[in-house]
Design an enzyme around this catalytic site. Sequence first.
Site, PDB file in Angstrom:
ATOM      1  N   ARG A 133      -5.200 -14.916  -6.464  1.00 39.81           N
ATOM      2  CA  ARG A 133      -6.168 -13.825  -6.617  1.00 39.81           C
ATOM      3  C   ARG A 133      -6.282 -13.468  -8.088  1.00 39.81           C
ATOM      4  NH1 ARG A 133      -5.090  -8.911  -2.697  1.00 39.81           N
ATOM      5  NH2 ARG A 133      -3.211  -8.862  -3.977  1.00 39.81           N
TER       6      ARG A 133
ATOM      7  N   ASP B 221      -9.685   1.765   5.649  1.00 35.69           N
ATOM      8  CA  ASP B 221      -8.672   1.598   4.615  1.00 35.69           C
ATOM      9  C   ASP B 221      -9.397   1.182   3.336  1.00 35.69           C
ATOM     10  OD1 ASP B 221      -6.676   0.857   2.855  1.00 35.69           O
ATOM     11  OD2 ASP B 221      -5.345   0.171   4.461  1.00 35.69           O
TER      12      ASP B 221
ATOM     13  N   PHE C 131      -4.640  -6.305   6.392  1.00 32.31           N
ATOM     14  CA  PHE C 131      -3.404  -6.192   5.610  1.00 32.31           C
ATOM     15  C   PHE C 131      -2.229  -5.933   6.570  1.00 32.31           C
ATOM     16  CE2 PHE C 131      -0.405  -4.156   2.735  1.00 32.31           C
ATOM     17  CZ  PHE C 131      -0.577  -4.871   1.548  1.00 32.31           C
TER      18      PHE C 131
ATOM     19  N   TYR D 223      -2.220   3.087  -6.601  1.00 36.76           N
ATOM     20  CA  TYR D 223      -1.528   2.287  -7.638  1.00 36.76           C
ATOM     21  C   TYR D 223      -2.255   0.997  -7.981  1.00 36.76           C
ATOM     22  CZ  TYR D 223       0.562   0.341  -3.336  1.00 36.76           C
ATOM     23  OH  TYR D 223       0.760  -0.182  -2.090  1.00 36.76           O
ATOM     24  N   LYS D 224      -3.371   0.725  -7.291  1.00 35.05           N
ATOM     25  CA  LYS D 224      -4.151  -0.483  -7.593  1.00 35.05           C
ATOM     26  C   LYS D 224      -5.191  -0.117  -8.659  1.00 35.05           C
ATOM     27  CE  LYS D 224      -2.859  -2.428  -3.180  1.00 35.05           C
ATOM     28  NZ  LYS D 224      -3.128  -2.488  -1.739  1.00 35.05           N
TER      29      LYS D 224
HETATM   30  C1  LIG Z   1      -2.134  -2.218  -0.853  1.00 34.43           C
HETATM   31  C2  LIG Z   1      -2.501  -1.954   0.562  1.00 34.43           C
HETATM   32  C3  LIG Z   1      -1.659  -1.184   1.380  1.00 34.43           C
HETATM   33  C4  LIG Z   1      -0.343  -0.683   0.855  1.00 34.43           C
HETATM   34  O1  LIG Z   1       0.296   0.231   1.682  1.00 34.43           O
HETATM   35  P1  LIG Z   1       1.528   1.091   1.118  1.00 34.43           P
HETATM   36  O2  LIG Z   1       2.016   1.837   2.264  1.00 34.43           O
HETATM   37  O3  LIG Z   1       1.015   1.944  -0.010  1.00 34.43           O
HETATM   38  O4  LIG Z   1       2.547   0.117   0.582  1.00 34.43           O
HETATM   39  C5  LIG Z   1      -2.071  -0.933   2.679  1.00 34.43           C
HETATM   40  N1  LIG Z   1      -3.253  -1.428   3.156  1.00 34.43           N
HETATM   41  C6  LIG Z   1      -4.075  -2.181   2.376  1.00 34.43           C
HETATM   42  C7  LIG Z   1      -5.364  -2.692   2.925  1.00 34.43           C
HETATM   43  C8  LIG Z   1      -3.720  -2.458   1.065  1.00 34.43           C
HETATM   44  O5  LIG Z   1      -4.519  -3.205   0.299  1.00 34.43           O
END
Ligand SMILES: *Cc1c(COP(=O)(O)O)cnc(C)c1O
Length: 404
Positions: free
Chosen positions: A380, A206, A126, A231-232
């Site tokens: 997705r 992560d 990510f 938030y997911k």
């Molecule tokens: C959604 C997601 C994030 C989001 O990071 P934020 O700092 O909360 O915006 C980070 N890493 C991964 C792998 C994600 O899926």
Amino acid sequence: MTDRSRAEALDAQDTLAPYRSRFAIPDDAVIYLDGNSLGRPPGATASRLESVVRHEWGDRLIRSWTEGWMDLPLEVGDRLGTALLGARSGETVVCDSVTVNTYKALHAAMALRPGRSTVVAHRGEFPTDRYVTRSVAQARGGRVWWIGDADEVSPAPVTADLVADGLDDDVAVVLLSVVDYRSAAIADVESITRVAHEAGALVLWDCSHAVGSVPLRLHDVDADLAVGCTYKYVNGGPGSPAFVWAHERHHDALENPVPGWMGHADPFAMGPAYAPAPGIRRFMTGTPSALALAAVDEGVSLLAEAGMDAVRTKSVALTSYAVDLHDAWLASRGVELASPRDPAQRGSHVTLRHPDARLLTDALTARGVIPDFRNPDGIRIGLAPLYTSFADVHDGLAALRDLL
Ligand SMILES: *Cc1c(COP(=O)(O)O)cnc(C)c1O
């Protein structure tokens, strides 16, 4: 198999089906297939927030800090950690964003391996994780050793062998996602943690796309540190704070590179020097949001009540059904499945590739079906076990078939 009656039968047998009514879903609801980006609000969240505003904030005012708000990051962290991460009590704190927590946790992990300067990370990780990894490695005079494939939406999960190829005695930390945000492939957390440890490195996981959809056993597999989103699949609300988890064996040695007063052993002593709080609290930085934590708590409660084993069972059934419909309807119409076929290797979304993914996503959205577009050619289909129905999967993919 493709008949809508099959979806209706699966919904009728679904033991988690009643949880859909625990979410605030309008009567004329869209078909929502993007819970992996922003979960729906639990029904109890609005009244919980109203109560925090009216009573805890409105009536009790500043007194609420000592009457409970100060401990919320750890209390909600414990509820989240024990129900969703396989954490022991005291190993999880809810604060900041994943980005900030990755920064803190990676600095802290590298500092535990003095004399080593390499971070192993995946090219397809990510974006925020890649940016932070590069920056932290550089700031500490080190480098990143990139593994895996950058462009491919590769269905292959990250294996211990792939990681082992990148390990040598300069590697301090391996940073990886448990569930790949592109393909939903699940990394082999236990074996990867073991090969990293054998090479003397730590692993920072992560869990953003795994928490609330795939059961985790972070403590028992002897993982080192972890971060993740609320938030997911946890349904904590837009921008709700993330978590940091660290195995208790590391706590005394971990240093937060953002030594804020809320991670201090005695914040209100207002002392001249920073002294870290015992345990995971030291990963806090500034003042937590009592409102946002209350919302995270509601999301965690629903998942804890349903139980992660039931959530996983439904998730596998939903994604398997989506794969079946892909095979029956979409494969012959130019769509490629970019998620693993083996349900054991698949998280809770299914990625479909098509050259016109952008146009198709817009056209689906215009018809009241909301998936998620991923540059350049991914659609997705995010399936949140507590509120996505099999009928949603059927109707959403039927709309895609009709468009194609
Ligand atoms: C959604 C997601 C994030 C989001 O990071 P934020 O700092 O909360 O915006 C980070 N890493 C991964 C792998 C994600 O899926």
